[in-house]
Design an enzyme around this catalytic site. Sequence first.
Site, mmCIF file in Angstrom:
data_model
loop_
_atom_site.group_PDB
_atom_site.id
_atom_site.type_symbol
_atom_site.label_atom_id
_atom_site.label_comp_id
_atom_site.label_asym_id
_atom_site.label_seq_id
_atom_site.Cartn_x
_atom_site.Cartn_y
_atom_site.Cartn_z
ATOM 1 C CB THR A 178 -0.972 0.107 1.199
ATOM 2 O OG1 THR A 178 -1.478 1.449 1.259
ATOM 3 C CG2 THR A 178 -0.332 -0.205 2.533
ATOM 4 C CB ILE A 179 0.826 4.477 -1.862
ATOM 5 C CG1 ILE A 179 -0.642 4.880 -1.734
ATOM 6 C CG2 ILE A 179 1.126 3.915 -3.245
ATOM 7 C CD1 ILE A 179 -1.015 6.107 -2.565
ATOM 8 C CG ASP A 180 -2.752 4.529 2.068
ATOM 9 O OD1 ASP A 180 -2.458 5.365 1.192
ATOM 10 O OD2 ASP A 180 -3.867 3.987 2.144
ATOM 11 C CG HIS A 204 -5.855 8.004 -8.513
ATOM 12 N ND1 HIS A 204 -6.886 8.884 -8.353
ATOM 13 C CD2 HIS A 204 -6.218 6.875 -7.858
ATOM 14 C CE1 HIS A 204 -7.844 8.311 -7.649
ATOM 15 N NE2 HIS A 204 -7.468 7.100 -7.335
#
Length: 341
Positions: free
Chosen positions: A125-127, A271
């Site tokens: 996840t980019i998070d 995005h």
Amino acid sequence: MRIGILTGGGDCPGLNAVIRAVVRKGVEQHGDEVVGFRDGWRGVLDGDVVALDVAAVRGLLPRGGTVLGTSRTNPFALDGGPERVLATLERLGIEALVPIGGEDTLGVAARLGEHGVQVVGVPKTIDNDLEGTDYTFGFDTAVGVAMEAIDRLHTTGDSHHRTLVVEVMGRHAGWIALHAGMAGGANIVLIPERPFDVDAVVAHCLHRFESGYSPIVVVSEGARPADGDLVTSTGQADAFGHVRLGGIGAALAQLVEERTGREARAVVLGHVQRGGTPSQFDRVLATRFGLAAVDAVHDGASGVMVALRGTDVVRVPLAEATARLKLVPLERYAEAEVFFG
Ligand code: F6P
């Protein structure tokens, strides 16, 4: 062995590098057959598959997104969903499943593990908000994109003497905002973990103007004022109950403009942070995770996720990794506050 692999949830740079590593190690070292499910759990429900041999993964290392496609389908939210998943695995002779995903996709994996499926998860996840791993791949790339944007915004902001508010992703975790803000030299970073005081933001902006420069405010999409609500772009929730965030940047820019008496603009990175080629860090991490997942499958491990601890790739229980989100500790945020204003 016959191994199934899928990518679920938001795409992120490095997914294809994991797929490539699983296939290369599985096929070349163990004689495995690897089957890719299209569009996350949707493909497992529908038995929608693609054969993955070594030729199929050539050239995938630097490619962003996921060649398997993704979705936010939750089999446990559908009547008879888990039964359909088990039936597909049985019918296709899948002996082990390698789901690559975040808290939602891996939460489904953990529950399937309890139904007797051999599952080895890979965190993405980019998070960077998955508990149990120091970093997820995708995060480094996203921070790099946001940092570059902030670098560029400094020069245009200073030229026009205006505040620039940069809204970044991260959902309920402020990791992208914190790291991008620190790396890009932002003057204020606002994260979900620490509701912000609008008066303090305005005071920091005015202080920055007084020093002859224009303020850059980095705001995480999930940040909210101490006396206000979360900003959401639609009221709709996905199959895992997440509402779509976005809009805090514009709302904050308007407030800052009114209160400072100087123009403020919002820039939403959106995005752009998720697309494109992975950084070298994410390529290496994704590749190491893919290799370790195959090892775990052949060791007979199940109900686990490969994870980065320090510089080592280890295995952690999926149940532990999906029990809660890994949020920014307030003391980590406090380190950055010395640069505010
Ligand atoms: O979890 C990754 C992420 O990019 C979050 O930062 C963001 O809130 C969410 O996905 C957006 O998802 P979607 O592209 O489905 O709207």
